[in-house]
Motif scaffolding. Structure first.
Motif, PDB file in Angstrom:
ATOM      1  N   MET A  56       0.899  -1.194   0.022  1.00  0.00           N
ATOM      2  CA  MET A  56      -0.020  -0.040  -0.019  1.00  0.00           C
ATOM      3  C   MET A  56       0.824   1.088  -0.119  1.00  0.00           C
ATOM      4  N   PRO A  57       0.792   2.271  -0.859  1.00  0.00           N
ATOM      5  CA  PRO A  57       1.375   3.458  -0.899  1.00  0.00           C
ATOM      6  C   PRO A  57       1.324   4.301   0.225  1.00  0.00           C
ATOM      7  N   ILE A  58       2.503   4.889   0.683  1.00  0.00           N
ATOM      8  CA  ILE A  58       2.437   5.762   1.856  1.00  0.00           C
ATOM      9  C   ILE A  58       1.758   6.955   1.603  1.00  0.00           C
ATOM     10  N   PRO A  59       0.676   7.513   2.381  1.00  0.00           N
ATOM     11  CA  PRO A  59       0.083   8.589   2.152  1.00  0.00           C
ATOM     12  C   PRO A  59       1.051   9.769   1.652  1.00  0.00           C
ATOM     13  N   ALA A  60       0.611  10.834   0.838  1.00  0.00           N
ATOM     14  CA  ALA A  60       1.828  11.821   0.449  1.00  0.00           C
ATOM     15  C   ALA A  60       1.821  12.600   1.476  1.00  0.00           C
ATOM     16  N   ASP A  61       1.133  13.065   2.712  1.00  0.00           N
ATOM     17  CA  ASP A  61       1.465  13.796   3.815  1.00  0.00           C
ATOM     18  C   ASP A  61       2.626  13.336   4.517  1.00  0.00           C
ATOM     19  N   HIS A  62       2.472  11.943   4.607  1.00  0.00           N
ATOM     20  CA  HIS A  62       3.867  11.315   5.328  1.00  0.00           C
ATOM     21  C   HIS A  62       4.947  11.451   4.546  1.00  0.00           C
ATOM     22  N   ARG A  63       5.087  11.301   3.451  1.00  0.00           N
ATOM     23  CA  ARG A  63       6.302  11.459   2.572  1.00  0.00           C
ATOM     24  C   ARG A  63       6.921  13.037   2.492  1.00  0.00           C
ATOM     25  N   LEU A  64       5.681  13.918   2.576  1.00  0.00           N
ATOM     26  CA  LEU A  64       5.828  15.317   2.794  1.00  0.00           C
ATOM     27  C   LEU A  64       6.509  15.638   3.982  1.00  0.00           C
ATOM     28  N   THR A  65       6.131  14.964   4.986  1.00  0.00           N
ATOM     29  CA  THR A  65       6.795  15.221   6.439  1.00  0.00           C
ATOM     30  C   THR A  65       8.213  14.622   6.609  1.00  0.00           C
ATOM     31  N   LEU A  66       8.561  13.535   5.826  1.00  0.00           N
ATOM     32  CA  LEU A  66       9.716  13.301   5.852  1.00  0.00           C
ATOM     33  C   LEU A  66      10.609  14.116   4.895  1.00  0.00           C
ATOM     34  N   VAL A  67      10.065  14.580   3.815  1.00  0.00           N
ATOM     35  CA  VAL A  67      11.094  15.578   2.997  1.00  0.00           C
ATOM     36  C   VAL A  67      11.339  16.920   3.933  1.00  0.00           C
ATOM     37  N   TYR A  68      10.467  17.257   4.565  1.00  0.00           N
ATOM     38  CA  TYR A  68      10.474  18.235   5.449  1.00  0.00           C
ATOM     39  C   TYR A  68      11.420  18.193   6.496  1.00  0.00           C
ATOM     40  N   ALA A  69      11.286  17.030   7.353  1.00  0.00           N
ATOM     41  CA  ALA A  69      12.301  16.646   8.415  1.00  0.00           C
ATOM     42  C   ALA A  69      14.013  16.766   7.748  1.00  0.00           C
ATOM     43  N   ILE A  70      14.013  16.348   6.528  1.00  0.00           N
ATOM     44  CA  ILE A  70      15.457  16.083   5.969  1.00  0.00           C
ATOM     45  C   ILE A  70      15.954  17.574   5.663  1.00  0.00           C
ATOM     46  N   ILE A  71      14.995  18.331   4.840  1.00  0.00           N
ATOM     47  CA  ILE A  71      15.306  19.629   4.805  1.00  0.00           C
ATOM     48  C   ILE A  71      15.732  20.379   6.224  1.00  0.00           C
ATOM     49  N   LEU A  72      14.938  20.247   7.209  1.00  0.00           N
ATOM     50  CA  LEU A  72      15.077  20.869   8.483  1.00  0.00           C
ATOM     51  C   LEU A  72      16.541  20.650   8.979  1.00  0.00           C
ATOM     52  N   VAL A  73      16.719  19.065   9.136  1.00  0.00           N
ATOM     53  CA  VAL A  73      18.071  18.583   9.728  1.00  0.00           C
ATOM     54  C   VAL A  73      19.200  19.067   8.965  1.00  0.00           C
ATOM     55  N   ASP A  74      19.120  18.967   7.645  1.00  0.00           N
ATOM     56  CA  ASP A  74      20.054  19.561   6.727  1.00  0.00           C
ATOM     57  C   ASP A  74      20.190  21.139   6.999  1.00  0.00           C
ATOM     58  N   VAL A  75      19.476  21.980   7.388  1.00  0.00           N
ATOM     59  CA  VAL A  75      19.714  23.352   7.559  1.00  0.00           C
ATOM     60  C   VAL A  75      20.364  23.428   8.962  1.00  0.00           C
ATOM     61  N   LEU A  76      19.770  22.630   9.913  1.00  0.00           N
ATOM     62  CA  LEU A  76      20.623  22.471  11.192  1.00  0.00           C
ATOM     63  C   LEU A  76      22.097  22.436  11.218  1.00  0.00           C
ATOM     64  N   VAL A  77      22.507  21.393  10.371  1.00  0.00           N
ATOM     65  CA  VAL A  77      23.852  21.132  10.246  1.00  0.00           C
ATOM     66  C   VAL A  77      24.646  22.499   9.749  1.00  0.00           C
ATOM     67  N   GLY A  78      23.973  23.182   8.718  1.00  0.00           N
ATOM     68  CA  GLY A  78      24.888  24.300   8.458  1.00  0.00           C
ATOM     69  C   GLY A  78      24.695  25.451   9.107  1.00  0.00           C
ATOM     70  N   THR A  79      23.781  25.509   9.848  1.00  0.00           N
ATOM     71  CA  THR A  79      23.328  26.742  10.861  1.00  0.00           C
ATOM     72  C   THR A  79      24.172  26.642  12.081  1.00  0.00           C
ATOM     73  N   ALA A  80      24.195  25.476  12.472  1.00  0.00           N
ATOM     74  CA  ALA A  80      24.806  25.014  13.811  1.00  0.00           C
ATOM     75  C   ALA A  80      26.259  25.591  13.593  1.00  0.00           C
TER      76      ALA A  80
END
Length: 422
Positions: free
Chosen positions: A1-25
């Motif tokens: 069963m495909p994972i709902p789009a919102d779940h994929r979007l949440t993971l994409v957002y989480a990856i973006i956030l952590v990547d920004v944290l690495v640079g801004t820290a």
């Protein structure tokens, strides 16, 4: 069963956030890597130029690969690249800083892929909101990254000479977390066309030639009119947004003379206020306003804001006031520009278009870095005049309406009307 789009979007957002944290820290401790060198603000700018310059090649290449093999593999490769690049910052020395800037830039095509993935899973009516929320997450990263670094330095009472080492270790841990998140991300693109070795070599050759990149953009303009204007507007905004990279040299070497903790606190304020404005604007207003006209007015209002940064002198209160005005104007522009560009893509070429856009942005970033580095040698206030001039060009480009016949075949009538094109 495909994972709902919102779940994929949440993971994409989480990856973006952590990547920004690495640079801004690690941002507040970057001056430690060039301390003792002549003209340290120039060396910080050189590092920024290297980081952004290699993206000229890497971004379109990774974008094309994400169209061919999927978004997920590119997320994983980018996350691993960031982890390895962050590890290069140990030990704390100028050569490590420059090596990090080159290696991290090679896999920073993550953002072209991330914007493509967001567009993949977004319905047309939520596209602007979702792209805008990406901008809010980047702003959140500007809060949490310096906050994490500041808390680490404060709670552990880290001596001045060891601050950079502690913060880099924190960034390495965050980069490792992003590798895990990227592995958990399901694929967001439905149709993939494998890229052969010969095509990959040809893509690499095209990506390293600005004239070829321009020809490819012209080809996209022929099939999807309006794309070229949007990319050029983003190029002008990128020239003005060079001030993001100039902040740390200006804050540490300019009249304010802020240390690592004070820089962290300023970015916490900047990012926190940006979150409030971005979330409110893209949740409640962006879809109700003509986006093109909004870009024009925000750029017009933001131009004197950029000039004001160079005029505050030693007053920290005045600087914080200008930052507040910045959050209410300039911080809203990236989400609007990305949302408008997203409408000019299809699933078949989304990664390529965003990759081309990021490549031109990288070229513009290198150019603006060279300009502000040169101007800062003469006077640390002069670059702010350059940034303001470039933002005025954004207003001028966005103010030119696109003829209705050029966009009508490609945009639903309601969307085109809302964008202020008719």
């Amino acid at each position: 069963m495909p994972i709902p789009a919102d779940h994929r979007l949440t993971l994409v957002y989480a990856i973006i956030l952590v990547d920004v944290l690495v640079g801004t820290a690690i941002g507040p401790v970057m001056p430690d890597f060039v301390r003792g060198l002549a003209q340290p603000q120039v060396w910080l700018s050189v590092g920024t130029g290297l980081f952004l310059g290699v993206q000229l090649v890497a971004a379109p290449l990774l974008g094309r690969l994400s169209d061919g093999y999927g978004r997920r593999p590119i997320f994983i490769v980018s996350a691993i690249g960031t982890l390895l690049a962050t590890g290069l910052l140990l030990p704390v020395r100028a050569s490590a800083y420059l090596a990090n800037r080159v290696s991290d830039g090679l896999t920073n095509g993550l953002y072209a892929t991330a914007r493509s993935a967001i567009t993949d899973v977004s319905s047309p009516e939520r596209l602007f909101r979702n792209q805008g929320l990406e901008g809010a997450l980047v702003s959140l990263g500007f809060v949490l990254g310096p906050l994490a670094a500041g808390l680490l330095l404060t709670v552990l009472h880290v001596p001045v000479g060891q601050q950079a080492t502690y913060v880099v270790r924190l960034a390495v841990g965050l980069a490792a977390l992003n590798v895990l998140l990227s592995c958990l991300l399901p694929e967001t693109i439905r149709q993939r066309n494998a890229v052969r070795g010969a095509e990959l070599r040809a893509e690499l050759a095209r990506s390293s030639n600005p004239l070829t990149l321009w020809a490819r953009l012209r080809a996209k303009e022929a099939t999807n009119p309006g794309t070229q204007r949007l990319v050029l507007t983003q190029v002008a905004f990128t020239l003005s947004a060079g001030y993001y990279f100039y902040f740390i040299p200006f804050l540490s070497q300019g009249p304010l003379q802020l240390d690592a903790r004070e820089i962290s606190y300023l970015f916490i304020f900047f990012g926190g206020l940006s979150i409030v404005f971005n979330y409110g604007f893209f949740t409640y207003l962006a879809d109700r306003l003509p986006q093109r006209r909004s870009v024009v007015w925000l750029a017009v209002l933001g131009t004197p804001v950029l000039l004001s940064y160079g005029l505050v002198g030693t007053s920290k209160l005045a600087f914080y006031g200008v930052v507040a005005l910045d959050c209410a104007t300039l911080s809203l522009l990236p989400g609007l520009l990305e949302g408008r560009l997203a409408r000019h893509t299809t699933e078949a070429d989304r990664g390529e278009v965003f990759g081309l856009n990021q490549a031109f942005q990288s070229l513009a970033s290198v150019a603006t870095t060279m300009v502000f580095a040169s101007l800062s040698v003469l006077d640390l206030r002069l670059p702010w005049g350059w940034f303001a001039l470039c933002l005025a060009v954004v207003a001028g480009l966005a103010a030119r309406p696109e003829p209705a016949w050029r966009v009508a075949p490609f945009l639903p009538h309601r969307l085109a009307e809302k964008d202020g094109l008719f």
